[in-house]
Scaffold this active site. Structure first.
Site, mmCIF file in Angstrom:
data_model
loop_
_atom_site.group_PDB
_atom_site.id
_atom_site.type_symbol
_atom_site.label_atom_id
_atom_site.label_comp_id
_atom_site.label_asym_id
_atom_site.label_seq_id
_atom_site.Cartn_x
_atom_site.Cartn_y
_atom_site.Cartn_z
ATOM 1 N N LYS A 99 52.537 40.671 37.596
ATOM 2 C CA LYS A 99 52.439 39.498 38.475
ATOM 3 C C LYS A 99 53.450 39.582 39.637
ATOM 4 O O LYS A 99 54.364 40.422 39.614
ATOM 5 C CB LYS A 99 52.673 38.248 37.634
ATOM 6 C CG LYS A 99 51.595 38.027 36.561
ATOM 7 C CD LYS A 99 51.884 36.736 35.821
ATOM 8 C CE LYS A 99 50.802 36.413 34.823
ATOM 9 N NZ LYS A 99 51.037 35.085 34.203
ATOM 10 N N TYR A 102 41.420 33.323 37.041
ATOM 11 C CA TYR A 102 41.916 32.306 36.117
ATOM 12 C C TYR A 102 40.926 31.147 35.945
ATOM 13 O O TYR A 102 41.346 30.020 35.651
ATOM 14 C CB TYR A 102 43.264 31.792 36.609
ATOM 15 C CG TYR A 102 44.417 32.742 36.317
ATOM 16 C CD1 TYR A 102 44.694 33.145 35.004
ATOM 17 C CD2 TYR A 102 45.232 33.232 37.327
ATOM 18 C CE1 TYR A 102 45.746 34.007 34.721
ATOM 19 C CE2 TYR A 102 46.299 34.095 37.050
ATOM 20 C CZ TYR A 102 46.538 34.474 35.748
ATOM 21 O OH TYR A 102 47.587 35.316 35.460
ATOM 22 N N ASN A 109 56.024 34.751 34.420
ATOM 23 C CA ASN A 109 56.193 35.498 33.161
ATOM 24 C C ASN A 109 55.779 36.958 33.271
ATOM 25 O O ASN A 109 55.360 37.579 32.311
ATOM 26 C CB ASN A 109 55.485 34.778 32.001
ATOM 27 C CG ASN A 109 53.990 34.674 32.200
ATOM 28 O OD1 ASN A 109 53.472 35.093 33.217
ATOM 29 N ND2 ASN A 109 53.295 34.132 31.220
ATOM 30 N N HIS A 111 50.305 39.821 32.917
ATOM 31 C CA HIS A 111 49.114 39.228 32.281
ATOM 32 C C HIS A 111 48.337 40.362 31.623
ATOM 33 O O HIS A 111 48.285 41.463 32.160
ATOM 34 C CB HIS A 111 48.228 38.559 33.340
ATOM 35 C CG HIS A 111 46.864 38.221 32.823
ATOM 36 N ND1 HIS A 111 46.611 37.066 32.130
ATOM 37 C CD2 HIS A 111 45.691 38.913 32.847
ATOM 38 C CE1 HIS A 111 45.339 37.047 31.766
ATOM 39 N NE2 HIS A 111 44.763 38.154 32.194
ATOM 40 N N GLU A 167 37.901 40.305 33.976
ATOM 41 C CA GLU A 167 39.126 40.344 34.786
ATOM 42 C C GLU A 167 39.225 41.646 35.581
ATOM 43 O O GLU A 167 39.678 41.640 36.727
ATOM 44 C CB GLU A 167 40.343 40.126 33.871
ATOM 45 C CG GLU A 167 40.344 38.712 33.309
ATOM 46 C CD GLU A 167 41.385 38.444 32.217
ATOM 47 O OE1 GLU A 167 42.026 39.402 31.754
ATOM 48 O OE2 GLU A 167 41.540 37.264 31.846
#
Ligand code: CMP
Length: 134
Positions: free
Chosen positions: A11, A51, A114, A117, A128
């Site tokens: 990310k 998402y 975080n 992913h 995805e």
């Protein structure tokens, strides 16, 4: 042995903080193969597609604005049982709850920033991956 591929995305905070090598190194040291990889920048439409399952949740706007805030590194990783193995390697969404030694426990700053992913099922791998790879 069930050789499988999974989708992983470093990310924007992971890229900004110079963690690409550290993260890819963890997969390589585990004997996993990087099959495809590219640095890319998501626009709003592609972020919403990636998402889509979170649309309508209270954190959705924050998530889209964060994931479009800078480049990401998308990759396809292959190993025995790649989907579940990579999910265990990255740890829980909230780094405070992630097991020691996982990528998020060791490197992530918060639940939203975080670092990484990874797909949570074979169906999501297809979906995805299609946001980044043809
Ligand atoms: P990821 O594994 O990419 O899947 C969805 C993301 O939404 C998740 O990691 C977090 O970064 C983010 N997320 C999930 N829950 C929250 C929350 N309560 N607040 C902010 N972001 C969240």
């Amino acid at each position: 042995m069930a050789i499988q591929r999974t989708f992983v995305m470093i990310k924007p905070d992971g890229v900004r903080r110079g963690l690409i090598g550290e993260i890819i190194g963890r997969f390589e040291k585990r004997g996993m193969k990087i099959i495809q990889m590219k640095m890319d920048r998501l626009d709003r439409a592609r972020a919403e597609k990636l998402y889509a399952e979170h649309k309508g949740k209270p954190f959705f706007e924050e998530l889209v604005s964060y994931v479009t805030s800078g480049p990401v590194v998308a990759m396809i990783v292959e190993s025995d049982e790649a989907v579940s193995v990579v999910r265990r390697m990255i740890g829980s969404t909230d780094p405070k709850e992630a097991s020691p030694g996982t990528i998020r426990a060791d490197l992530a700053l918060s639940k939203s920033e975080n670092v990484i992913h990874a797909s949570d099922s074979a169906e999501k791998v297809q979906y995805e991956s299609s946001v980044f790879f043809s």
